[in-house]
Design a protein around this motif. Structure first.
Motif, PDB file in Angstrom:
ATOM      1  N   TYR A  92      13.164  -4.208 -11.018  1.00  0.00           N
ATOM      2  CA  TYR A  92      11.712  -3.974 -11.034  1.00  0.00           C
ATOM      3  C   TYR A  92      10.953  -5.198 -10.537  1.00  0.00           C
ATOM      4  N   THR A  93      11.379  -6.368 -10.954  1.00  0.00           N
ATOM      5  CA  THR A  93      10.627  -7.586 -10.667  1.00  0.00           C
ATOM      6  C   THR A  93      10.779  -8.029  -9.223  1.00  0.00           C
ATOM      7  N   PHE A  94      12.001  -8.015  -8.698  1.00  0.00           N
ATOM      8  CA  PHE A  94      12.236  -8.629  -7.391  1.00  0.00           C
ATOM      9  C   PHE A  94      12.304  -7.615  -6.250  1.00  0.00           C
ATOM     10  N   LEU A  95      12.883  -6.446  -6.470  1.00  0.00           N
ATOM     11  CA  LEU A  95      12.849  -5.404  -5.443  1.00  0.00           C
ATOM     12  C   LEU A  95      11.542  -4.619  -5.519  1.00  0.00           C
ATOM     13  N   GLY A  96      11.115  -4.324  -6.736  1.00  0.00           N
ATOM     14  CA  GLY A  96       9.948  -3.468  -6.903  1.00  0.00           C
ATOM     15  C   GLY A  96       8.642  -4.099  -6.469  1.00  0.00           C
ATOM     16  N   ALA A  97       8.478  -5.401  -6.688  1.00  0.00           N
ATOM     17  CA  ALA A  97       7.192  -6.046  -6.383  1.00  0.00           C
ATOM     18  C   ALA A  97       6.770  -5.864  -4.929  1.00  0.00           C
ATOM     19  N   PRO A  98       7.626  -6.169  -3.946  1.00  0.00           N
ATOM     20  CA  PRO A  98       7.194  -5.939  -2.563  1.00  0.00           C
ATOM     21  C   PRO A  98       6.992  -4.473  -2.231  1.00  0.00           C
ATOM     22  N   LEU A  99       7.782  -3.589  -2.832  1.00  0.00           N
ATOM     23  CA  LEU A  99       7.582  -2.156  -2.580  1.00  0.00           C
ATOM     24  C   LEU A  99       6.239  -1.686  -3.111  1.00  0.00           C
ATOM     25  N   ARG A 100       5.846  -2.205  -4.272  1.00  0.00           N
ATOM     26  CA  ARG A 100       4.552  -1.809  -4.827  1.00  0.00           C
ATOM     27  C   ARG A 100       3.398  -2.323  -3.968  1.00  0.00           C
ATOM     28  N   GLN A 101       3.592  -3.461  -3.332  1.00  0.00           N
ATOM     29  CA  GLN A 101       2.573  -3.956  -2.413  1.00  0.00           C
ATOM     30  C   GLN A 101       2.480  -3.079  -1.161  1.00  0.00           C
ATOM     31  N   VAL A 102       3.633  -2.753  -0.580  1.00  0.00           N
ATOM     32  CA  VAL A 102       3.681  -1.946   0.636  1.00  0.00           C
ATOM     33  C   VAL A 102       3.139  -0.540   0.380  1.00  0.00           C
ATOM     34  N   GLU A 103       3.393  -0.018  -0.817  1.00  0.00           N
ATOM     35  CA  GLU A 103       3.044   1.365  -1.136  1.00  0.00           C
ATOM     36  C   GLU A 103       1.535   1.591  -1.191  1.00  0.00           C
ATOM     37  N   GLN A 104       0.762   0.522  -1.228  1.00  0.00           N
ATOM     38  CA  GLN A 104      -0.694   0.664  -1.247  1.00  0.00           C
ATOM     39  C   GLN A 104      -1.251   1.178   0.089  1.00  0.00           C
ATOM     40  N   PHE A 105      -0.431   1.124   1.139  1.00  0.00           N
ATOM     41  CA  PHE A 105      -0.863   1.540   2.467  1.00  0.00           C
ATOM     42  C   PHE A 105      -0.125   2.815   2.883  1.00  0.00           C
ATOM     43  N   ARG A 106      -0.802   3.672   3.627  1.00  0.00           N
ATOM     44  CA  ARG A 106      -0.211   4.960   3.998  1.00  0.00           C
ATOM     45  C   ARG A 106       1.065   4.787   4.809  1.00  0.00           C
ATOM     46  N   LEU A 107       1.062   3.859   5.749  1.00  0.00           N
ATOM     47  CA  LEU A 107       2.284   3.605   6.520  1.00  0.00           C
ATOM     48  C   LEU A 107       3.394   3.074   5.640  1.00  0.00           C
ATOM     49  N   GLY A 108       3.019   2.265   4.668  1.00  0.00           N
ATOM     50  CA  GLY A 108       4.008   1.751   3.727  1.00  0.00           C
ATOM     51  C   GLY A 108       4.633   2.861   2.904  1.00  0.00           C
ATOM     52  N   GLN A 109       3.810   3.810   2.464  1.00  0.00           N
ATOM     53  CA  GLN A 109       4.334   4.950   1.707  1.00  0.00           C
ATOM     54  C   GLN A 109       5.345   5.727   2.545  1.00  0.00           C
ATOM     55  N   ALA A 110       4.998   5.956   3.817  1.00  0.00           N
ATOM     56  CA  ALA A 110       5.916   6.684   4.698  1.00  0.00           C
ATOM     57  C   ALA A 110       7.220   5.921   4.889  1.00  0.00           C
ATOM     58  N   ALA A 111       7.116   4.597   5.045  1.00  0.00           N
ATOM     59  CA  ALA A 111       8.318   3.783   5.240  1.00  0.00           C
ATOM     60  C   ALA A 111       9.226   3.840   4.016  1.00  0.00           C
ATOM     61  N   ILE A 112       8.635   3.806   2.826  1.00  0.00           N
ATOM     62  CA  ILE A 112       9.432   3.881   1.592  1.00  0.00           C
ATOM     63  C   ILE A 112      10.149   5.223   1.509  1.00  0.00           C
TER      64      ILE A 112
END
Length: 263
Positions: A161-181
């Motif tokens: 959660y702390t080390f993998l999740g943190a950057p994913l939660r940042q990326v997920e704020q953007f629509r392109l980031g959501q698609a990439a995830i």
């Protein structure tokens, strides 16, 4: 003392998160045999300490997995959650319970209201896990039992959660980031869930697990010594400890008779 604006903002994000992604994964087959969907420590807790007619507070009921089981045991259940969509799902499954939409940090119940209090995987999603713990204890009757499931600081999920999740939660704020995830990380997660469940996990269930475990706005992690310290300050006795669930460890605590509140 009222919560500060940062805390309120976190609660709003958490509510919105679980409105969109309730921790929902049950299939009709799961609902038909709901006992097998319960963690073994929870079944043991109910068999040892619950009796028909007892008043039970399920604080953070989610979509009703535990609520259904509590109702089947003829308990007088009050189920609370921050998420309205979760409460609606729970109500559709266990209509005999009472439902309350509220925060764990400000429970709308008088002191010493319930024979049993259940908090299974909840306080670690609040802005302040210790305050939530104290509120849970406040509404428990002296002599009553408290079932607490909380994330274990000493397991691998903390690092995930702390080390993998943190950057994913940042990326997920953007629509392109959501698609990439969805195109990269989530398929791997879904494949792991299919293997673990032997092909039984639905896409919807895997998605909601992913958003609960990795993308949730708040997750805190607590060691056994920390929880036992909280219990001691709130005049609770440890009755049972079970680390067998892996990333969640379970505490059964009994509120002392004549308990006047935290030390």
């Amino acid at each position: 003392m009222p919560p500060d604006t940062g805390e309120l903002a976190l609660q709003r994000r958490t509510r919105a998160h679980y409105e969109a992604y309730p921790f929902e994964f049950l299939t009709p087959g799961d609902e038909a045999s709901i006992e097998r969907m319960q963690p073994p420590p929870f079944i043991r807790f109910i068999s040892r300490y619950a009796a028909p007619g007892m008043s039970v507070a399920e604080l953070g009921c989610g979509p009703g997995r535990g609520t259904m089981y509590l109702g089947q045991n003829c308990l007088d259940v009050t189920a609370l959650d921050l998420s309205r969509s979760s409460l609606e799902l729970a109500r559709s499954r266990a209509p005999q319970a009472r439902y309350v939409e509220a925060s764990n940090l400000a429970l709308p119940f008088p002191d010493a209201s319930f024979d049993l209090v259940i908090s299974d995987g909840v306080i670690h999603h609040t802005p302040d896990a210790y305050r939530s713990f104290c509120e849970n204890v406040r509404v428990l009757k002296p002599g009553g039992y408290y079932y607490l499931g909380v994330y274990n600081r000493n397991r691998y999920y903390y690092y995930l959660y702390t080390f993998l999740g943190a950057p994913l939660r940042q990326v997920e704020q953007f629509r392109l980031g959501q698609a990439a995830i969805y195109m990269t990380v989530f398929p791997v997660y879904y494949a792991a869930h299919l293997l673990k469940s032997r092909g039984k996990r639905t896409l919807r269930g895997a998605r909601n697990f992913f958003y609960d475990y990795i993308m949730t706005p708040r997750a805190s992690f607590h060691g056994r010594d920390e929880i036992e310290g909280w219990a001691s300050r709130n005049r609770l006795d440890l009755v049972d400890y079970d680390p067998s669930l892996g990333n969640v460890h379970v505490f059964t605590l009994r509120k002392r008779l004549g308990n006047p509140g935290p030390l």
